[in-house]
Design an enzyme around this catalytic site. Sequence first.
Site, short mmCIF file in Angstrom:
data_model
loop_
_atom_site.label_atom_id
_atom_site.label_comp_id
_atom_site.label_asym_id
_atom_site.label_seq_id
_atom_site.Cartn_x
_atom_site.Cartn_y
_atom_site.Cartn_z
N LYS A 178 0.81 -1.19 -0.11
CA LYS A 178 0.08 0.05 -0.08
C LYS A 178 0.89 1.31 -0.08
CE LYS A 178 -1.72 1.59 4.16
NZ LYS A 178 -1.40 3.04 4.25
N ASN A 179 1.86 1.28 0.75
CA ASN A 179 2.65 2.56 1.00
C ASN A 179 3.75 2.74 -0.21
OD1 ASN A 179 1.15 3.05 3.21
ND2 ASN A 179 2.85 2.60 4.65
N CYS A 235 -4.81 8.54 9.95
CA CYS A 235 -5.04 7.74 10.91
C CYS A 235 -4.78 8.74 12.29
CB CYS A 235 -3.89 6.75 11.13
SG CYS A 235 -4.46 5.10 10.24
N ARG A 257 0.61 14.79 13.32
CA ARG A 257 1.24 14.68 12.00
C ARG A 257 1.39 16.06 11.30
NH1 ARG A 257 -1.19 9.21 9.48
NH2 ARG A 257 0.99 9.09 8.46
N ASP A 270 4.93 0.65 12.10
CA ASP A 270 3.73 0.11 11.44
C ASP A 270 3.57 -1.39 11.86
OD1 ASP A 270 3.02 2.51 10.33
OD2 ASP A 270 3.80 1.74 8.10
N ARG A 324 -8.28 -0.60 4.82
CA ARG A 324 -7.60 0.37 4.33
C ARG A 324 -6.20 -0.36 3.76
NH1 ARG A 324 -6.38 4.61 8.00
NH2 ARG A 324 -5.11 5.49 6.35
C1 EPZ Z 1 4.40 7.12 6.16
O1 EPZ Z 1 3.56 8.26 6.87
C2 EPZ Z 1 3.34 5.74 6.30
N1 EPZ Z 1 2.20 6.30 5.30
C3 EPZ Z 1 2.92 5.49 7.45
O2 EPZ Z 1 2.14 4.46 7.30
C4 EPZ Z 1 4.20 5.31 8.32
O3 EPZ Z 1 3.66 4.91 9.78
C5 EPZ Z 1 5.04 6.47 8.59
O4 EPZ Z 1 5.51 6.67 7.17
C6 EPZ Z 1 6.33 6.17 9.00
O5 EPZ Z 1 7.03 5.05 8.65
C7 EPZ Z 1 2.45 6.12 3.91
O6 EPZ Z 1 3.36 5.55 3.10
C8 EPZ Z 1 1.20 6.35 3.26
P1 EPZ Z 1 6.44 10.45 8.17
P2 EPZ Z 1 3.96 9.73 6.64
O7 EPZ Z 1 6.22 11.72 7.39
O8 EPZ Z 1 4.71 9.79 5.54
C9 EPZ Z 1 6.69 13.84 11.71
C10 EPZ Z 1 0.26 3.05 7.82
O9 EPZ Z 1 -0.31 2.52 8.89
N2 EPZ Z 1 6.59 14.84 10.77
O10 EPZ Z 1 7.68 9.64 7.95
O11 EPZ Z 1 2.94 10.54 6.96
C11 EPZ Z 1 5.46 12.96 11.87
O12 EPZ Z 1 4.64 13.49 12.76
C12 EPZ Z 1 1.02 4.35 7.95
O13 EPZ Z 1 0.19 2.35 6.79
C13 EPZ Z 1 6.74 16.03 11.06
O14 EPZ Z 1 7.03 16.31 12.27
O15 EPZ Z 1 4.94 9.67 8.02
C14 EPZ Z 1 6.08 11.70 12.48
O16 EPZ Z 1 6.24 12.02 13.53
C15 EPZ Z 1 0.37 5.08 8.97
N3 EPZ Z 1 6.42 16.90 9.86
C16 EPZ Z 1 7.33 11.54 11.64
O17 EPZ Z 1 7.79 12.89 11.11
C17 EPZ Z 1 6.19 16.74 8.60
O18 EPZ Z 1 6.16 17.64 7.88
C18 EPZ Z 1 7.48 10.35 10.71
O19 EPZ Z 1 6.31 10.69 9.58
C19 EPZ Z 1 5.91 15.37 8.32
C20 EPZ Z 1 6.31 14.36 9.20
#
Ligand code: EPZ
Length: 430
Positions: free
Chosen positions: A22-23, A126, A131, A317, A409
């Site tokens: 998915k991701n 989610c 985020r 995840d 999902r």
């Molecule tokens: C991706 O989300 C995945 N989603 C998530 O999977 C996964 O948990 C996550 O990466 C971490 O591996 C998809 O690929 C669709 P991040 P993403 O930006 O990209 C912070 C699932 O269950 N952050 O790497 O949204 C954020 O709050 C999902 O399949 C900022 O602070 O995650 C978090 O603490 C859930 N500012 C950390 O970075 C920003 O502008 C990592 O988030 C962006 C993110």
Amino acid sequence: MDRIRIVGGNALNGIIPISGAKNAALPLMIASLLTSDTLTLENVPHLADVEGLIRILGNHGVDIAVNGRREHQDGSYSRTVHFTCRTVADTTAPYELVSKMRASFWVIGPLLAREGQARVSLPGGCAIGTRPVDLFIEGLTALGAEMEIDGGYINAKAPKGGLIGARYTFPKVSVGATHVMLMAASLARGTTVIGNAAREPEVVDLANCLNAMGAKISGAGTSTITIEGVTSLSGARHRVLPDRIETGTYAMAVAMTGGDVTLSGTDISLLDTAIEAIRRAGAEVSAVDGGIRVIGHGDAIRPVDIVTEPFPGFPTDLQAQFMGLMTRANGISHVTETIFENRFMHVQELARLGAKITLSGQTARIEGVTRLRGAPVMATDLRASVSLVIGGLAAEGETMVSRVYHLDRGFERLEEKLTRCGAIVERISD
Ligand code: EPZ
């Protein structure tokens, strides 16, 4: 609303085909906005999030043709989808669509790169933490974009002549912001160097697909990615990589219930850290031709401490699923979540099955119990809900999981895959 009924206690034996990730599929689909040619993706999973993104892309003018699924001997399907965005119909991604799925916010990268502007609602997704989107704003600003927040939307505008390559180092690793920078910088003028980039396999998959479309990206999979901008991208054919989270989830399920399962169509190297943790917990995991074999010993689960980290660390995840496994370990384990501050909603639901878990800040202390007992539980987010399925498979008696739309999902044909291996799992549609 659908529910899933599980009668626990059966070992899992057989073959579970692993779907496309998915991701990986979501950013790859979004990359179709970068070209007027057709991007063909193979191995696209049939999931609610994918169907949701198909609707969102349709709103931007992407024509989508889905080729019927084909069943293979091991029970797997393959689904090929063609995406063609001759012209971008709309550079606005509205709240009604973006609020349902955070990844749809990522259209901001290709829209800005191709059309010079985008108006994208701030995202939802989610309920696992705050985020924010500051890293996207900083990164795209470094490429010369003007970014302004107005009425719940981000208005982004590229300079005259398009985005400009730049050096930018993320203060924190973000998968989504790395995807967006790859897509945006591919059509920027000049060279972009991204520091502290996410190293997840899904980032590598996107870079490979963009390169097949004519982009010039090197270093994906390391912390420094270099992108030489090109003036246009063409179509390509690309196969979505296997889902490492689905792989790890079923491996943990087998470790929990006992049994002998081959996870087909996946690759052990996608999840080394998680496999190591599963082995330490007592299951035997080995690479076999075309997949992974997992032999679980049910009752003899050893306690293992884990800490979630960006790739190649233990994936957030898989945190809930691993906690599910640890509820039946012979001793005390600790699970520390460092990526999302609120990703412990499964704790109180696992407790309904008899798990003994106490939370202290970002760390859960799990005291293994000898038996779990089935109970009604509620899915709260995608990965939390599958941890309840794992718990239910090992529990005595009946577990009823409600709100299974969370599962839909991200887990393709879950009940069918488990049933084929001897589990008693059925979907009840009310
Ligand atoms: C991706 O989300 C995945 N989603 C998530 O999977 C996964 O948990 C996550 O990466 C971490 O591996 C998809 O690929 C669709 P991040 P993403 O930006 O990209 C912070 C699932 O269950 N952050 O790497 O949204 C954020 O709050 C999902 O399949 C900022 O602070 O995650 C978090 O603490 C859930 N500012 C950390 O970075 C920003 O502008 C990592 O988030 C962006 C993110």
